[in-house]
Design an enzyme around this catalytic site. Structure first.
Site, PDB file in Angstrom:
ATOM      1  N   ARG A 140       0.855  -1.187   0.000  1.00  0.00           N
ATOM      2  CA  ARG A 140       0.000   0.000   0.000  1.00  0.00           C
ATOM      3  C   ARG A 140       0.893   1.239   0.000  1.00  0.00           C
ATOM      4  NH1 ARG A 140      -3.392  -2.814  -1.448  1.00  0.00           N
ATOM      5  NH2 ARG A 140      -5.452  -3.255  -0.582  1.00  0.00           N
ATOM      6  N   HIS A 188      -0.970  -0.133  -9.794  1.00  0.00           N
ATOM      7  CA  HIS A 188      -1.669  -1.083  -8.903  1.00  0.00           C
ATOM      8  C   HIS A 188      -2.256  -2.247  -9.713  1.00  0.00           C
ATOM      9  CE1 HIS A 188      -3.943  -1.503  -4.827  1.00  0.00           C
ATOM     10  NE2 HIS A 188      -3.649  -2.681  -5.349  1.00  0.00           N
ATOM     11  N   GLU A 225      -4.946   6.852  -5.618  1.00  0.00           N
ATOM     12  CA  GLU A 225      -5.001   6.121  -6.882  1.00  0.00           C
ATOM     13  C   GLU A 225      -6.439   5.738  -7.164  1.00  0.00           C
ATOM     14  OE1 GLU A 225      -4.130   1.673  -5.460  1.00  0.00           O
ATOM     15  OE2 GLU A 225      -2.317   2.838  -5.461  1.00  0.00           O
TER      16      GLU A 225
HETATM   17  N1  NDP Z   1      -0.593  -4.522  -4.967  1.00  0.00           N
HETATM   18  C1  NDP Z   1      -1.573  -5.390  -4.958  1.00  0.00           C
HETATM   19  O1  NDP Z   1      -2.214  -5.610  -5.980  1.00  0.00           O
HETATM   20  C2  NDP Z   1      -1.900  -6.133  -3.712  1.00  0.00           C
HETATM   21  C3  NDP Z   1      -1.515  -5.658  -2.496  1.00  0.00           C
HETATM   22  N2  NDP Z   1      -1.827  -6.357  -1.360  1.00  0.00           N
HETATM   23  C4  NDP Z   1      -1.399  -5.799  -0.084  1.00  0.00           C
HETATM   24  O2  NDP Z   1      -0.515  -6.738   0.533  1.00  0.00           O
HETATM   25  C5  NDP Z   1      -0.828  -6.821   1.906  1.00  0.00           C
HETATM   26  C6  NDP Z   1      -0.359  -8.154   2.452  1.00  0.00           C
HETATM   27  O3  NDP Z   1      -1.152  -9.201   1.896  1.00  0.00           O
HETATM   28  P1  NDP Z   1      -1.098 -10.688   2.496  1.00  0.00           P
HETATM   29  O4  NDP Z   1       0.283 -11.163   2.581  1.00  0.00           O
HETATM   30  O5  NDP Z   1      -2.087 -11.480   1.740  1.00  0.00           O
HETATM   31  O6  NDP Z   1      -1.644 -10.403   3.973  1.00  0.00           O
HETATM   32  P2  NDP Z   1      -1.411 -11.245   5.294  1.00  0.00           P
HETATM   33  O7  NDP Z   1      -2.433 -10.772   6.258  1.00  0.00           O
HETATM   34  O8  NDP Z   1      -1.337 -12.696   4.972  1.00  0.00           O
HETATM   35  O9  NDP Z   1       0.038 -10.788   5.797  1.00  0.00           O
HETATM   36  C7  NDP Z   1       0.278  -9.588   6.450  1.00  0.00           C
HETATM   37  C8  NDP Z   1       1.488  -9.787   7.352  1.00  0.00           C
HETATM   38  O10 NDP Z   1       1.804  -8.520   7.934  1.00  0.00           O
HETATM   39  C9  NDP Z   1       2.047  -8.725   9.332  1.00  0.00           C
HETATM   40  N3  NDP Z   1       1.715  -7.499  10.061  1.00  0.00           N
HETATM   41  C10 NDP Z   1       0.522  -6.877  10.130  1.00  0.00           C
HETATM   42  N4  NDP Z   1       0.618  -5.749  10.851  1.00  0.00           N
HETATM   43  C11 NDP Z   1       1.913  -5.670  11.256  1.00  0.00           C
HETATM   44  C12 NDP Z   1       2.638  -4.742  12.033  1.00  0.00           C
HETATM   45  N5  NDP Z   1       2.039  -3.665  12.541  1.00  0.00           N
HETATM   46  N6  NDP Z   1       3.946  -4.966  12.264  1.00  0.00           N
HETATM   47  C13 NDP Z   1       4.555  -6.081  11.763  1.00  0.00           C
HETATM   48  N7  NDP Z   1       3.922  -7.001  11.024  1.00  0.00           N
HETATM   49  C14 NDP Z   1       2.615  -6.796  10.764  1.00  0.00           C
HETATM   50  C15 NDP Z   1       1.142  -9.878   9.719  1.00  0.00           C
HETATM   51  O11 NDP Z   1       1.642 -10.468  10.898  1.00  0.00           O
HETATM   52  P3  NDP Z   1       0.839 -11.584  11.733  1.00  0.00           P
HETATM   53  O12 NDP Z   1       0.967 -12.846  10.954  1.00  0.00           O
HETATM   54  O13 NDP Z   1       1.546 -11.609  13.028  1.00  0.00           O
HETATM   55  O14 NDP Z   1      -0.587 -11.096  11.819  1.00  0.00           O
HETATM   56  C16 NDP Z   1       1.248 -10.775   8.490  1.00  0.00           C
HETATM   57  O15 NDP Z   1       2.346 -11.641   8.571  1.00  0.00           O
HETATM   58  C17 NDP Z   1      -2.365  -6.616   1.933  1.00  0.00           C
HETATM   59  O16 NDP Z   1      -2.805  -6.150   3.203  1.00  0.00           O
HETATM   60  C18 NDP Z   1      -2.583  -5.593   0.849  1.00  0.00           C
HETATM   61  O17 NDP Z   1      -2.547  -4.290   1.386  1.00  0.00           O
HETATM   62  C19 NDP Z   1      -2.499  -7.547  -1.400  1.00  0.00           C
HETATM   63  C20 NDP Z   1      -2.912  -8.062  -2.595  1.00  0.00           C
HETATM   64  C21 NDP Z   1      -2.688  -7.368  -3.843  1.00  0.00           C
HETATM   65  O1  3PY Z   2      -6.406  -7.248  -2.742  1.00  0.00           O
HETATM   66  C1  3PY Z   2      -5.767  -6.239  -2.428  1.00  0.00           C
HETATM   67  O2  3PY Z   2      -5.603  -5.838  -1.280  1.00  0.00           O
HETATM   68  C2  3PY Z   2      -5.189  -5.454  -3.475  1.00  0.00           C
HETATM   69  O3  3PY Z   2      -4.410  -4.568  -3.243  1.00  0.00           O
HETATM   70  C3  3PY Z   2      -5.593  -5.710  -4.825  1.00  0.00           C
HETATM   71  O4  3PY Z   2      -5.301  -4.610  -5.543  1.00  0.00           O
END
Ligand code: NDP
Ligand code: 3PY
Length: 317
Positions: free
Chosen positions: A235, A284, A264
């Site tokens: 993000r 994005h 965006e």
């Molecule tokens: N560009 C794009 O098109 C896309 C972007 N995204 C973005 O990617 C992000 C991650 O996706 P995804 O991997 O599926 O999500 P997950 O929820 O699987 O992973 C998020 C990770 O971040 C950790 N986390 C959350 N808050 C904190 C914090 N404050 N400090 C340290 N670690 C933290 C979590 O830890 P814990 O396991 O301990 O909870 C977890 O391991 C989404 O939230 C989204 O914003 C996603 C899809 C598409």
């Molecule tokens: O699924 C999400 O969070 C994404 O960022 C897709 O754009």
């Protein structure tokens, strides 16, 4: 129950109806809006008598949620839910679920695409090649042997770690909890400060929340090596993007790959990263593979089925 799909989900209406068939066969009704609307009054009209709402990435404001007085569930066809007014949903006892995992392969692949794009200078060399030039003056660097620092080792960050290991990278990570499977594969957890000081490439896979907004600030950017590159497919607001543009333009770091922005779309023409040095930008698109769109529709309607069975999954609140 009336299920309303408030905006396009990236698959054709007929395909969506096919995916939702188990719900329709149980007598639930489905209304699909094929045009996105940003008009609050129109959105209020669309949600007025619905029980279950499906949304993708358009902001869902509290006043629209409040206008849906019979609403019981919001099935978000996205991983991040930072665009939904969760406080108002909670106040009104509405369950919110996400489409966790639908785009993991798509995001992981683009993350490496951005890394390789920068290390191999793909974008500038594309232009040079068309103009009959040579690689003279353009660096060519490998992933192999480099240290990758991952912020956030959830679904996406975890798979990025596995692919990085296959590329022959050393992987270090910062996350609030430690994943034993990744540790067994050789991932080393450390403080965010040590990740920034040690990595050749830092890639961000954290969600946007109160704790992560602006977390990658000037102080952390100053810790990066001069040769380091930074990738953000999570993000935009997680990084201080003015500070990042400055670091790139002053060559304090050597490149950046950015898929997400503070605002965006569209990205304003004075956005600091638009003309930053050695930066590859995509609007994005990390999530948006054709395969991910079909997976996400499946998850969104499965979430609804599970909710109606009294056994909800992918629950955010
Ligand atoms: N560009 C794009 O098109 C896309 C972007 N995204 C973005 O990617 C992000 C991650 O996706 P995804 O991997 O599926 O999500 P997950 O929820 O699987 O992973 C998020 C990770 O971040 C950790 N986390 C959350 N808050 C904190 C914090 N404050 N400090 C340290 N670690 C933290 C979590 O830890 P814990 O396991 O301990 O909870 C977890 O391991 C989404 O939230 C989204 O914003 C996603 C899809 C598409
Ligand atoms: O699924 C999400 O969070 C994404 O960022 C897709 O754009």
């Amino acid at each position: 129950m009336k299920i309303t799909v408030l905006e396009p989900l990236g698959v054709e209406k007929e395909k969506l109806e096919e995916i939702a068939r188990p719900l329709i066969e149980k007598g639930h009704t489905l209304e699909i809006f094929e045009e996105k609307s940003t008009d609050i009054e129109e959105l209020k009209r669309r949600v007025k008598d619905t029980n279950i709402l499906v949304i993708a990435n358009s902001p869902l404001k509290g006043e629209v949620i409040k206008a849906a007085s019979d609403l019981e569930m919001i099935s978000v066809a996205f991983t991040g839910v930072d665009h939904v007014d969760l406080d108002i949903a909670k106040e009104n006892d509405i369950l919110v679920s996400n489409a966790a995992g639908y785009s993991t392969p798509a995001v992981v692949e683009l993350t490496f695409g951005l890394m390789i794009g920068i290390l191999r200078n793909v974008v500038p060399l594309h232009k040079v090649t068309r103009e009959g030039g040579t690689m003279e003056g353009f660096r060519q660097r490998e992933l192999h042997g480099r240290t990758l620092g991952i912020l956030g080792t959830g679904d996406i960050g975890g798979d990025v770690a596995k692919v990085a290991i296959a590329f022959g990278m050393k992987v270090i990570a910062f996350n609030r909890s430690e994943n034993e499977e990744l540790k067994n594969l050789g991932v080393e957890y450390m403080s965010m400060e040590d990740v920034f000081k040690t990595s050749d490439i830092v890639t961000i896979h954290l969600p946007l929340n109160d704790k992560t907004r602006g977390i990658v600030d000037q102080r952390y950017l100053n810790m990066l090596k001069k040769d380091a590159i930074l990738i953000n497919a999570a993000r935009g607001p997680i990084i201080d993007n003015n500070a990042l543009a400055k670091a790139l333009n002053e060559e304090k770091i050597s490149g950046s790959g950015i898929d997400v922005f503070d605002m965006e779309p569209p990205i304003p023409s004075d956005y600091p990263l638009l003309n930053a040095k050695n930066t590859v930008l995509t609007p994005h698109i990390a999530y948006a593979s054709e395969e991910a769109m079909v997976r996400r529709a499946g998850i969104v309607f499965k979430n609804i089925e599970k909710f109606l069975e009294g056994n909800p999954q992918n629950v955010i609140i």
